[in-house]
Scaffold this motif. Structure first.
Motif, PDB file in Angstrom:
ATOM      1  N   TYR A   1       0.867  -1.200   0.000  1.00  0.00           N
ATOM      2  CA  TYR A   1       0.000   0.000   0.000  1.00  0.00           C
ATOM      3  C   TYR A   1       0.889   1.231   0.000  1.00  0.00           C
ATOM      4  O   TYR A   1       1.755   1.379   0.861  1.00  0.00           O
ATOM      5  CB  TYR A   1      -0.891   0.020   1.255  1.00  0.00           C
ATOM      6  N   GLY A   2       0.624   2.159  -0.957  1.00  0.00           N
ATOM      7  CA  GLY A   2       1.441   3.365  -1.090  1.00  0.00           C
ATOM      8  C   GLY A   2       2.409   3.158  -2.236  1.00  0.00           C
ATOM      9  O   GLY A   2       3.306   2.312  -2.145  1.00  0.00           O
ATOM     10  N   SER A   3       2.225   3.919  -3.328  1.00  0.00           N
ATOM     11  CA  SER A   3       3.125   3.780  -4.477  1.00  0.00           C
ATOM     12  C   SER A   3       3.974   5.031  -4.630  1.00  0.00           C
ATOM     13  O   SER A   3       4.035   5.648  -5.697  1.00  0.00           O
ATOM     14  CB  SER A   3       2.317   3.503  -5.752  1.00  0.00           C
TER      15      SER A   3
ATOM     16  N   ASP B   1      -2.552   2.183  -4.570  1.00  0.00           N
ATOM     17  CA  ASP B   1      -2.532   3.585  -4.158  1.00  0.00           C
ATOM     18  C   ASP B   1      -3.955   4.137  -4.230  1.00  0.00           C
ATOM     19  O   ASP B   1      -4.797   3.622  -4.976  1.00  0.00           O
ATOM     20  CB  ASP B   1      -1.585   4.416  -5.039  1.00  0.00           C
ATOM     21  N   VAL B   2      -4.210   5.191  -3.451  1.00  0.00           N
ATOM     22  CA  VAL B   2      -5.531   5.839  -3.509  1.00  0.00           C
ATOM     23  C   VAL B   2      -5.570   6.880  -4.624  1.00  0.00           C
ATOM     24  O   VAL B   2      -6.642   7.384  -4.963  1.00  0.00           O
ATOM     25  CB  VAL B   2      -5.877   6.526  -2.157  1.00  0.00           C
ATOM     26  N   ASP B   3      -4.404   7.214  -5.170  1.00  0.00           N
ATOM     27  CA  ASP B   3      -4.312   8.247  -6.194  1.00  0.00           C
ATOM     28  C   ASP B   3      -4.535   7.597  -7.577  1.00  0.00           C
ATOM     29  O   ASP B   3      -3.636   6.951  -8.129  1.00  0.00           O
ATOM     30  CB  ASP B   3      -2.913   8.892  -6.086  1.00  0.00           C
TER      31      ASP B   3
ATOM     32  N   THR C   1       4.610  -2.962   8.647  1.00  0.00           N
ATOM     33  CA  THR C   1       4.731  -1.508   8.512  1.00  0.00           C
ATOM     34  C   THR C   1       6.121  -1.139   8.020  1.00  0.00           C
ATOM     35  O   THR C   1       7.109  -1.326   8.725  1.00  0.00           O
ATOM     36  CB  THR C   1       4.463  -0.819   9.863  1.00  0.00           C
ATOM     37  N   LYS C   2       6.177  -0.620   6.780  1.00  0.00           N
ATOM     38  CA  LYS C   2       7.453  -0.165   6.191  1.00  0.00           C
ATOM     39  C   LYS C   2       7.614   1.332   6.364  1.00  0.00           C
ATOM     40  O   LYS C   2       8.731   1.858   6.372  1.00  0.00           O
ATOM     41  CB  LYS C   2       7.480  -0.509   4.694  1.00  0.00           C
ATOM     42  N   SER C   3       6.493   2.022   6.474  1.00  0.00           N
ATOM     43  CA  SER C   3       6.559   3.468   6.708  1.00  0.00           C
ATOM     44  C   SER C   3       7.328   3.720   8.002  1.00  0.00           C
ATOM     45  O   SER C   3       7.388   2.846   8.870  1.00  0.00           O
ATOM     46  CB  SER C   3       5.148   4.042   6.894  1.00  0.00           C
TER      47      SER C   3
HETATM   48  N1  LIG Z   1      11.361   8.651   0.776  1.00  0.00           N
HETATM   49  C1  LIG Z   1      12.350   8.055   1.419  1.00  0.00           C
HETATM   50  O1  LIG Z   1      13.530   8.179   1.092  1.00  0.00           O
HETATM   51  C2  LIG Z   1      12.052   7.168   2.594  1.00  0.00           C
HETATM   52  C3  LIG Z   1      13.047   6.305   3.066  1.00  0.00           C
HETATM   53  C4  LIG Z   1      12.749   5.473   4.141  1.00  0.00           C
HETATM   54  C5  LIG Z   1      11.502   5.531   4.745  1.00  0.00           C
HETATM   55  N2  LIG Z   1      10.558   6.406   4.278  1.00  0.00           N
HETATM   56  C6  LIG Z   1       9.251   6.392   4.921  1.00  0.00           C
HETATM   57  O2  LIG Z   1       8.369   5.617   4.131  1.00  0.00           O
HETATM   58  C7  LIG Z   1       7.040   6.189   4.153  1.00  0.00           C
HETATM   59  C8  LIG Z   1       6.579   6.503   2.732  1.00  0.00           C
HETATM   60  O3  LIG Z   1       7.425   7.508   2.229  1.00  0.00           O
HETATM   61  P1  LIG Z   1       7.420   7.919   0.672  1.00  0.00           P
HETATM   62  O4  LIG Z   1       8.508   8.905   0.500  1.00  0.00           O
HETATM   63  O5  LIG Z   1       7.391   6.679  -0.153  1.00  0.00           O
HETATM   64  O6  LIG Z   1       5.986   8.637   0.604  1.00  0.00           O
HETATM   65  P2  LIG Z   1       5.240   9.222  -0.689  1.00  0.00           P
HETATM   66  O7  LIG Z   1       4.527  10.417  -0.229  1.00  0.00           O
HETATM   67  O8  LIG Z   1       6.194   9.309  -1.826  1.00  0.00           O
HETATM   68  O9  LIG Z   1       4.182   8.074  -1.053  1.00  0.00           O
HETATM   69  C9  LIG Z   1       3.112   7.721  -0.245  1.00  0.00           C
HETATM   70  C10 LIG Z   1       2.003   7.179  -1.133  1.00  0.00           C
HETATM   71  O10 LIG Z   1       0.992   6.616  -0.306  1.00  0.00           O
HETATM   72  C11 LIG Z   1      -0.264   6.825  -0.973  1.00  0.00           C
HETATM   73  N3  LIG Z   1      -1.372   6.587  -0.032  1.00  0.00           N
HETATM   74  C12 LIG Z   1      -1.873   7.424   0.925  1.00  0.00           C
HETATM   75  N4  LIG Z   1      -2.897   6.830   1.561  1.00  0.00           N
HETATM   76  C13 LIG Z   1      -3.032   5.584   1.032  1.00  0.00           C
HETATM   77  C14 LIG Z   1      -3.902   4.487   1.288  1.00  0.00           C
HETATM   78  N5  LIG Z   1      -4.819   4.557   2.233  1.00  0.00           N
HETATM   79  N6  LIG Z   1      -3.764   3.365   0.546  1.00  0.00           N
HETATM   80  C15 LIG Z   1      -2.834   3.294  -0.426  1.00  0.00           C
HETATM   81  N7  LIG Z   1      -1.973   4.298  -0.701  1.00  0.00           N
HETATM   82  C16 LIG Z   1      -2.068   5.425   0.010  1.00  0.00           C
HETATM   83  C17 LIG Z   1      -0.133   8.236  -1.490  1.00  0.00           C
HETATM   84  O11 LIG Z   1      -1.067   8.530  -2.489  1.00  0.00           O
HETATM   85  C18 LIG Z   1       1.311   8.232  -1.998  1.00  0.00           C
HETATM   86  O12 LIG Z   1       1.374   7.851  -3.355  1.00  0.00           O
HETATM   87  C19 LIG Z   1       7.128   7.384   5.085  1.00  0.00           C
HETATM   88  O13 LIG Z   1       6.787   6.998   6.387  1.00  0.00           O
HETATM   89  C20 LIG Z   1       8.605   7.759   5.030  1.00  0.00           C
HETATM   90  O14 LIG Z   1       9.027   8.418   6.191  1.00  0.00           O
HETATM   91  C21 LIG Z   1      10.806   7.198   3.203  1.00  0.00           C
END
Ligand SMILES: NC(=O)c1ccc[n+]([C@@H]2O[C@H](COP(=O)([O-])OP(=O)(O)OC[C@H]3O[C@@H](n4cnc5c(N)ncnc54)[C@H](O)[C@@H]3O)[C@@H](O)[C@H]2O)c1
Length: 453
Positions: free
Chosen positions: A6-8, A30-32, A118-120
Motif C-alpha cells: 500500500y502506497g506507491s 494507491d488511492v491516487d 509496517t514499512k513506513s
Molecule cells: N522517501 C524516502 O527516502 C524514505 C526512506 C525510508 C523511509 N521512508 C518512509 O516511508 C514512508 C513513505 O514515504 P514515501 O517517501 O514513499 O511517501 P510518498 O509520499 O512518496 O508516497 C506515499 C504514497 O501513499 C499513498 N497513499 C496514501 N494513503 C493511502 C492508502 N490509504 N492506501 C494506499 N496508498 C495510500 C499516497 O497517495 C502516496 O502515493 C514514510 O513513512 C517515510 O518516512 C521514506
C-alpha cells in the motif's frame, strides 16, 4: 510469494518492484487514481535512477501490477506491506491517518490470515495501534481471523534506492511471532545471500525506534558539522581541513560530516521532529534533538545571509542564478529542500531568481506555479546569463567542473556563493571569481592568519 504494497511513492514503488524482481507476485496499491493510471501506462511518478527499467520488466513479466481496488489488494496476498506517507502534523509529530486508513482497509476486508508489515517510518507504538484497528474491525464483523503486525522500517536513500534495497546493510524486523519470522526470512533471503546476519530481528517497539535512531543520528552529524562550520567561519579556520582531520579517525569516519546549507528531504527533518514529539509525549525533553533541528533551520538561511552581506543588505531587482533545487543529488524531491528557503528569501527581499536543476524543475513549478520572479532555465550555463551572483544548493555531479570562463563572460558580477563547498577557493579566486562558501576562510582572513603566524 505474493505481496501487497500500500502506497506507491518512493518506498512503496521501490519495495514492490524489487520484491517482484526477485520473483514474487506483487500488487502495488494507491488511492491516487491518476498515479495508478500513469503507472499502468509506464509513467513513473518519481525520479529514481534505474527504477523505470525495473518496473517495466516486472510489469512485462506479469509479476508486478498496480491498482486502486482495495478488495483486490487485500485478497491478493497474506503479506500486506504498509508504505504510505507519515508526514509531519502541525506540532511535528507524525500524522498517522494514512497508516490507520490502510489498517482499516485490511480489517474491513480480510477473510484469511494476514501479516501486516509496517514499512513506513512510524512512531513507537504504531504497531499496537494497527493491531487494535484490525482487532476492532474483525470484532465489528464478528470474525475471528489470525493476523500478525510487524515492523520493518525502510532504510533506502533516494537516489540510490535500488542499490540500497538490493544490497541492504541490514534489514530490521520487529516481531516475536515464529511464523512471521519464518515468512520474513523467506521473503528477504534473496537480499541476504552473502550474509544472513543482515536480517536483524527484535521487538516491534525496538524496530520502530531503530529507524528514528538512525535518521536522528545522521541528522545530528550533519548539524554538528554545520555548527562547526559557522564557528570556523568566524575564526578563519577551514572546515574542510577539519572534516578530513576528524574523518580520518575511524571512530568518527567520513560519512555524513559534510558541511552545507542544511539537510532536507522527506525523512531527516520530519523524523527528528517526530522523535522530539514522541519523547515529549512521555514527558521527556529531547534537548539534543531539538538543537539538531534548530541548527538545521538556521543553516538553511546561511546562503541568504552571505548573499545579503555581499550586497550590503539590498538585493532589490538584482538577479541571482541558483544551481540545484532538489534536497540532494539524484532525486527530484523538493520536500524541505534548502533551495526553497533561499529562493523564497531572495524573492521576498525583492530579488529575482534564475534556477536550474537537472531533474527537479517540473517539481519546482508545482511548488511555485505563479511566481513571476522565479524563472526555470534549461541549462546551468544559461541560468548564469546576466546574474549578479551564482548560488549553489545541490552537489549535482554536472556542477563539479563548469567552464568558468564562459560563466564569467555571461554574469554581471563574478560572485559565487557555494552551499556545498564544491570548489577549491584558491583556484576560483585565481580566475578572478569572488568565492564564498561554508566555513572556509575568506582571503582577508587568511592574510591576517599568516601575518599573525
Ligand atoms: N522517501 C524516502 O527516502 C524514505 C526512506 C525510508 C523511509 N521512508 C518512509 O516511508 C514512508 C513513505 O514515504 P514515501 O517517501 O514513499 O511517501 P510518498 O509520499 O512518496 O508516497 C506515499 C504514497 O501513499 C499513498 N497513499 C496514501 N494513503 C493511502 C492508502 N490509504 N492506501 C494506499 N496508498 C495510500 C499516497 O497517495 C502516496 O502515493 C514514510 O513513512 C517515510 O518516512 C521514506
Amino acid at each position: 510469494m505474493k505481496v501487497t504494497v500500500y502506497g506507491s511513492g518512493y518506498v512503496g514503488l521501490v519495495t514492490g518492484s524489487l520484491l517482484a524482481d526477485v520473483g514474487n507476485e506483487v500488487l502495488c496499491v494507491d488511492v491516487d487514481q491518476t498515479k495508478v493510471d500513469n503507472l499502468k501506462k509506464g509513467i513513473i511518478p518519481i525520479y529514481e535512477p534505474g527504477l523505470d527499467d525495473v518496473i517495466k520488466r516486472n510489469v512485462e513479466a506479469e509479476r508486478l501490477g498496480f491498482t486502486t481496488d482495495m478488495d483486490q489488494a487485500v485478497a491478493h496476498s497474506e503479506m500486506q506491506f504498509i508504505a504510505v506517507g507519515t508526514p509531519p502534523d502541525e506540532d511535528g509529530s507524525a500524522d498517522m491517518q494514512y497508516v490507520a486508513a490502510v489498517a482499516k482497509t485490511i480489517a474491513d476486508r480480510m477473510t484469511t490470515r494476514k501479516l501486516v508489515v509496517t514499512k513506513s517510518t512510524v512512531p513507537v507504538g504504531t504497531g499496537d495501534m494497527v493491531e487494535s484497528v484490525l482487532r476492532d474491525g474483525l470484532n465489528s464483523r464478528g470474525e475471528k481471523i489470525d493476523y500478525v503486525v510487524l515492523s520493518n522500517p525502510e532504510f533506502l536513500k533516494e537516489g540510490a534506492a535500488i542499490e540500497d534495497f538490493m544490497k541492504p546493510d541490514r534489514i530490521v524486523v520487529g516481531t516475536d511471532d515464529d511464523y512471521a519470522i519464518e515468512q520474513m526470512r523467506e521473503l528477504y533471503a534473496p537480499f541476504c545471500r552473502n550474509r544472513r546476519d543482515r536480517l536483524i530481528f527484535m521487538s516491534r517497539k525496538s524496530s520502530e525506534l531503530t529507524k528514528y535512531a538512525a535518521n536522528s543520528l545522521l541528522a545530528t552529524k550533519i548539524s554538528f558539522m554545520n555548527e562547526l562550520s559557522n564557528i570556523a567561519d568566524r575564526l578563519g579556520a577551514d572546515i574542510e581541513d577539519v572534516r578530513v582531520g576528524i574523518g580520518s579517525d575511524p571512530r568518527i569516519g567520513y560519512h555524513f560530516i559534510y558541511p552545507g546549507c542544511g539537510y532536507g528531504g522527506s525523512c531527516f527533518p520530519k523524523d527528528v521532529k517526530a522523535l522530539i514529539q514522541t519523547a515529549k509525549s512521555k514527558d521527556y525533553k529531547a534537548e539534543l534533538l531539538e538543537a539538531v533541528d534548530n541548527v538545521n533551520d538556521r543553516q538553511k538561511h546561511v546562503l541568504f545571509a552571505k548573499l545579503m552581506k555581499h550586497f550590503d543588505g539590498n538585493i532589490e531587482n538584482k538577479t541571482f542564478a541558483v544551481w540545484g533545487l532538489s534536497f540532494k543529488p539524484n532525486t527530484d524531491d523538493l520536500r524541505e529542500a534548502p533551495s526553497r528557503v533561499l529562493i523564497e528569501s531572495i524573492i521576498e527581499a525583492g530579488g529575482r531568481v534564475r534556477a536550474y536543476d537537472p531533474v527537479a524543475m517540473q517539481e519546482m513549478r508545482h511548488f511555485y506555479p505563479d511566481e513571476k520572479r522565479l524563472e526555470l532555465i534549461g541549462t546551468a550555463q544559461d541560468c548564469c546569463d546576466g546574474a549578479d551572483a551564482l548560488l549553489i544548493n545541490t552537489e549535482w555531479r554536472e556542477f563539479r567542473s563548469p567552464s568558468w570562463d564562459t560563466i564569467k563572460a555571461s554574469m554581471k558580477q563574478n560572485l559565487v556563493i557555494d552551499g556545498r563547498n564544491l570548489y577549491d577557493p584558491a583556484q576560483l579566486r585565481s580566475q578572478g571569481i569572488e568565492y564564498d562558501c561554508i566555513g572556509r576562510p575568506q582571503p582577508s582572513q587568511r592574510k591576517s592568519d599568516i601575518k599573525a603566524a
